[in-house]
Scaffold this active site. Structure first.
Site, PDB file in Angstrom:
ATOM      1  N   ARG A  34     -22.772-101.362  21.921  1.00 37.72           N
ATOM      2  CA  ARG A  34     -22.391-101.348  23.328  1.00 37.72           C
ATOM      3  C   ARG A  34     -21.667-102.608  23.789  1.00 37.72           C
ATOM      4  O   ARG A  34     -20.597-102.547  24.364  1.00 37.72           O
ATOM      5  CB  ARG A  34     -23.638-101.161  24.210  1.00 37.72           C
ATOM      6  CG  ARG A  34     -24.340 -99.841  24.051  1.00 37.72           C
ATOM      7  CD  ARG A  34     -25.320 -99.624  25.194  1.00 37.72           C
ATOM      8  NE  ARG A  34     -26.225 -98.515  24.952  1.00 37.72           N
ATOM      9  CZ  ARG A  34     -27.142 -98.099  25.810  1.00 37.72           C
ATOM     10  NH1 ARG A  34     -27.271 -98.719  26.962  1.00 37.72           N
ATOM     11  NH2 ARG A  34     -27.927 -97.082  25.527  1.00 37.72           N
ATOM     12  N   HIS A  80     -19.873 -90.285  22.708  1.00 36.05           N
ATOM     13  CA  HIS A  80     -20.626 -91.346  23.387  1.00 36.05           C
ATOM     14  C   HIS A  80     -21.722 -90.716  24.244  1.00 36.05           C
ATOM     15  O   HIS A  80     -21.516 -90.458  25.431  1.00 36.05           O
ATOM     16  CB  HIS A  80     -19.669 -92.174  24.257  1.00 36.05           C
ATOM     17  CG  HIS A  80     -20.200 -93.513  24.663  1.00 36.05           C
ATOM     18  ND1 HIS A  80     -20.369 -94.545  23.782  1.00 36.05           N
ATOM     19  CD2 HIS A  80     -20.609 -93.993  25.880  1.00 36.05           C
ATOM     20  CE1 HIS A  80     -20.839 -95.612  24.417  1.00 36.05           C
ATOM     21  NE2 HIS A  80     -20.994 -95.288  25.692  1.00 36.05           N
ATOM     22  N   TYR A 124     -11.002 -86.372  40.891  1.00 35.74           N
ATOM     23  CA  TYR A 124      -9.788 -86.554  41.681  1.00 35.74           C
ATOM     24  C   TYR A 124      -8.697 -87.321  40.944  1.00 35.74           C
ATOM     25  O   TYR A 124      -7.522 -87.232  41.315  1.00 35.74           O
ATOM     26  CB  TYR A 124     -10.110 -87.301  42.982  1.00 35.74           C
ATOM     27  CG  TYR A 124     -11.073 -86.563  43.882  1.00 35.74           C
ATOM     28  CD1 TYR A 124     -10.791 -85.275  44.349  1.00 35.74           C
ATOM     29  CD2 TYR A 124     -12.270 -87.148  44.263  1.00 35.74           C
ATOM     30  CE1 TYR A 124     -11.682 -84.609  45.169  1.00 35.74           C
ATOM     31  CE2 TYR A 124     -13.169 -86.490  45.081  1.00 35.74           C
ATOM     32  CZ  TYR A 124     -12.868 -85.216  45.532  1.00 35.74           C
ATOM     33  OH  TYR A 124     -13.737 -84.545  46.343  1.00 35.74           O
TER      34      TYR A 124
END
Length: 820
Positions: A34, A80, A124
């Site tokens: 990570r 992931h 969006y």
């Protein structure tokens, strides 16, 4: 009855071992999966997976944008298995021009702002790989990198990307793991390439020479860099810090007024918070001279405007803001990256070496892949040519065959070719047998033969691999390199709060109840001797002044406690609270201070090789220790400065600059004083008790101590003051030089009018003296006004109000009017 046996008894692990094992597994997972980037491609797993998912979806620079939700869905579904918010956040950052030196994603829609506004929801917004992002995947289909199974074994993902440039250094990285972190600022692509190629040509190149090619980081938000010693350190060690300042200019307004306009702010700084920070300072009058402030930033760029009042220089306002806000910040280097699965601290040469090794491996694997494909094709072409050379026989053999297997076997026997070649001949279209097509086959064979020789030559010669790496990097720079955004100005001073505080002589006053205050040394005007004095510190009924010191505002202030601890801060860290009030408590100034402060003094620095801290105790001991032993006194809790017996206490402390040229003076309440060479008090460690300086009888105590240089002897006097305010100054030369540990000589002849001697100080040429009484009053007297008397006299009236507790010499005041 036989004992019952358990074939597989349960395993019981101690909680400590279980926690250690689990936490270690968690730490390794965070570090490798990570938080830290790979040293080869500079990407963390989440970034690599986002970019690969987009590549796999075919969302390339020339294609239409796709909904961000589609990309995030593929990322968390295939590669992931974490939260969609985190994955989308990582993708958004790679599209932000103010966050990435070279954005890897081309976003469409609201992707946040430099004010810290969040991006619109992923349903969006749309995204695709940027041109720079697409370059990360060049030749990925040619077995250039290893692929590994995804989290559930249903997909394959690349373990690293075959990029052409050192992305770790160009785009930088930020991350916090468990017990470690990484912080790599971005750098200019062209400069990084030049530095890399210079290192490639001359591996022994010095860091200073590398800096000539790559003079500093280059932030997408611009700004001005200075203080680059930390940058050079970071290139060598992977750790360092630099200063990044905002850019501003001034503009004229009406009626002679001006305005300060900030157009660039430090990297990763939230603009709206900076504006709020500045506004608060203006509102609270911490920064004065600002008539109006507004944020006029728009899509064209940043524009923070401060209208200054008439007669106020905008640059002076800016310098104040630099010291008090994030208008200037420190940018840290902590170049931590994964090498294999191990986190390693990397200098610039290590970064270049890991990229070079990775890039050479990519070129080798790509070349081998191309060679294998070329050889396969060449093998087919050789079969074609064999058939074309005996075209009629080939056709006859095929026509005579009953089926494909017979035809394949016939061709193998006729032409001496293998099964793959024979099948290719059978698959050949008849149109390829025209004269022109036959020539094309012969030309392709010749071209491919030359290509095979070239590919084999590349694999055999490392220097050719390096040349390819160099050419491909330069080609990328030609397409994508941009001008430097961040200016480097080594002439800029390192502005801090200290730079806004003038260097001046100050008076520091401490009380028994633990209060300390700072005043300019000239805050007290001179007064006539014999007057009542002036209140400079407010004392409670049970409090009294116990310590006094003068020094420079930029010196280190050393405070010694009754337990022998030594604490240090900058003198300007003690607030100037003005005349009359009691100041601030010691514990608000010295972190971790315990006990009472009994002595204060200042030192220009704590690294001097010749200076010493000299401590005088009530029992007549003197202790000298090299000042460098106290370099850690600024830390919480300070350091030990002396070991004290139960019946002893610290009277005062002084700084010695060169013991070989100095003498010590000790004064006791028995009206005796001694003067001896300071060298006789040899330097010892911090924890020692010291040596005998003055021999006294039981009940007698030292009231003052000091140091005088040989050169100052003709111009120095010992001033003594009695409890009832009588005082005098006697030339120090009147006190004969003795050996250490003597009984001293008479310094004062007490009588009923004078009372006992309670204070003393060395009075040098060009000094005034400040007399303090028990009620907090003080009287400042010109040194020349102090009466000169012999050793065996009582002196004249100096101060009338209250019993005298102490006296301190200060630099002479320019104010010579005794009437004030």
């Amino acid at each position: 009855m036989a004992e019952e046996t358990i074939e597989n008894p349960p395993i019981h692990l101690p909680a400590k071992e279980m926690m250690e094992s689990s936490f270690l597994d968690y730490s390794l997972s965070v570090i490798t999966d990570r938080a830290l980037p790979d040293a080869r491609d500079g990407l963390k797993p989440v970034h690599r997976r986002i970019l690969y998912a987009m590549h796999d979806l075919g969302i390339m620079p020339g294609s239409a944008h796709k909904k961000s939700a589609r990309v995030v869905g593929d990322v968390i579904g295939k590669y992931h298995p974490h939260g969609d918010t985190a994955a989308y956040g990582a993708a958004v950052r790679m599209a932000q021009e103010w966050a990435m030196r070279h954005p890897l994603i081309d976003g469409q829609g609201n992707f946040g702002s430099i004010d810290g506004d969040n991006a619109a929801a992923m349903r969006y917004t749309e995204m695709r790989l940027s041109k720079m992002g697409a370059k990360l995947f060049t030749d990925i289909g040619k077995n250039t990198v290893d692929f590994k199974d995804n989290f559930d074994g249903t997909e394959k993902e690349p373990s690293v990307l075959p990029l052409t440039y050192p992305n770790l250094w160009v785009n930088g990285s930020e991350g916090i793991a468990v017990g470690m972190a990484t912080s790599i600022p971005p750098h200019n692509l062209a400069e990084t390439a030049n530095a890399f190629l210079a290192w490639l040509d001359h591996p022994e190149i010095s860091t200073r020479e590398l800096v000539e090619h790559m003079p500093g980081p280059d932030f997408p938000t611009g700004g001005i860099l200075h203080g680059l010693d930390g940058y050079i350190q970071a290139l060598d060690t992977g750790r360092g810090a630099i200063k990044l300042r905002s850019r501003w200019h001034t503009e004229d307004r009406s009626r002679g007024a001006k305005r300060l306009v900030i157009t660039e702010i430090p990297y990763a700084l939230n603009k709206s918070k900076l504006v709020e920070q500045i506004a608060d300072l203006v509102k609270e009058k911490t920064v004065e001279g600002v008539a109006d402030m507004r944020d006029e930033s728009n899509k064209k760029g940043i524009r923070i405007v401060l209208d200054t009042k008439a007669g106020v220089e905008p640059d002076l306002v800016a310098i104040q803001l630099v010291a008090l806000t994030n208008l200037e910040v420190s940018v840290s280097y902590n170049v931590m990256a994964l090498v294999g699965q191990t986190p390693v601290q990397l200098g610039i040469r290590d970064v270049f070496e890991h990229f070079r090794a990775h890039r050479i491996e990519v070129i080798q694997r790509r070349t081998q892949y191309d060679l294998d494909r070329a050889l396969d094709r060449l093998h087919i072409l050789e079969g074609y040519l064999a058939a074309l050379d005996r075209l009629d026989e080939t056709i006859a053999a095929i026509r005579a065959s009953q089926n494909t297997e017979d035809a394949r076997a016939a061709l193998i026997g006729l032409l001496g070719i293998d099964e793959t070649q024979s099948q290719a001949i059978l698959d050949l279209k008849l149109q390829r047998l025209t004269g022109m097509q036959i020539q094309d086959i012969r030309d392709e064979h010749d071209s491919l033969t030359a290509k095979v020789e070239d590919l084999r030559d590349i694999l055999a010669k490392p220097e050719r691999q390096v040349t390819l790496m160099r050419d491909e990097l330069l080609n990328l720079c030609d397409q994508h390199a941009t001008e430097r955004s961040t200016e480097i100005d080594n002439s800029l001073s390192k502005v801090s709060a200290a730079d806004l505080i003038p260097e001046e002589q100050v008076l520091l006053i401490g009380t028994q109840n633990g209060y300390i205050k700072r005043l300019p040394a000239d805050a007290m005007n001179r007064q006539n001797r014999g007057t009542k004095g002036r209140s400079i510190i407010a004392l409670d009924d049970d409090d009294l002044v116990t310590t006094f010191h003068t020094g420079n505002s930029h010196d280190y202030l050393l405070a010694l406690t009754d337990s022998g601890q030594v604490h240090a801060v900058k003198v300007y860290d003690v607030p100037d609270t003005g005349m009359g009030n009691r100041g601030r408590h010691y514990r608000n100034i010295f972190e971790g201070l315990e006990g009472d402060v009994v002595a204060m003094l200042s030192a220009a620095d704590l690294d001097s090789e010749s200076a010493s801290l000299v401590i005088f105790t009530a029992n007549g001991l003197i202790k000298r220790t090299a000042i460098g032993r106290f370099s850690n006194a600024t830390r919480k809790g300070g350091v030990q400065g002396i070991s004290l017996s139960e019946d002893d206490r610290i009277i005062c402390a002084r700084i010695s600059h060169d013991a070989a040229t100095e003498e010590a003076v000790i004064v006791a309440d028995n009206s005796k004083a001694i003067r001896f060479p300071l060298e006789e008090a040899r330097a010892i460690g911090r924890t020692g008790q010291g040596v005998r300086g003055l021999k006294m009888k039981d009940g007698e105590k030292v009231i003052a101590g000091g140091i005088v240089r040989h050169d100052d002897l003709p111009h120095t006097a010992l001033m003594v003051v009695t409890e009832k305010g009588l005082g005098k100054a006697t030339p120090i030369a009147d006190f004969r030089l003795q050996a250490r540990a003597g009984q001293g000589v008479t310094a004062h002849a007490p009588n009923q009018r004078s009372g006992n001697m309670t204070a003393a100080t060395l009075l040098f040429q060009g000094q005034d003296v400040v007399i303090f009484n028990a009620s907090g009053g003080a009287n400042r007297i010109a040194g020349d006004d102090v009466p000169r008397n012999g050793r065996a006299t009582a002196g004249s009236s100096i101060i009338k109000n209250g019993s005298v507790r102490n006296a301190v010499a200060v630099p002479a005041s320019p104010d010579a009017d005794p009437s004030e």
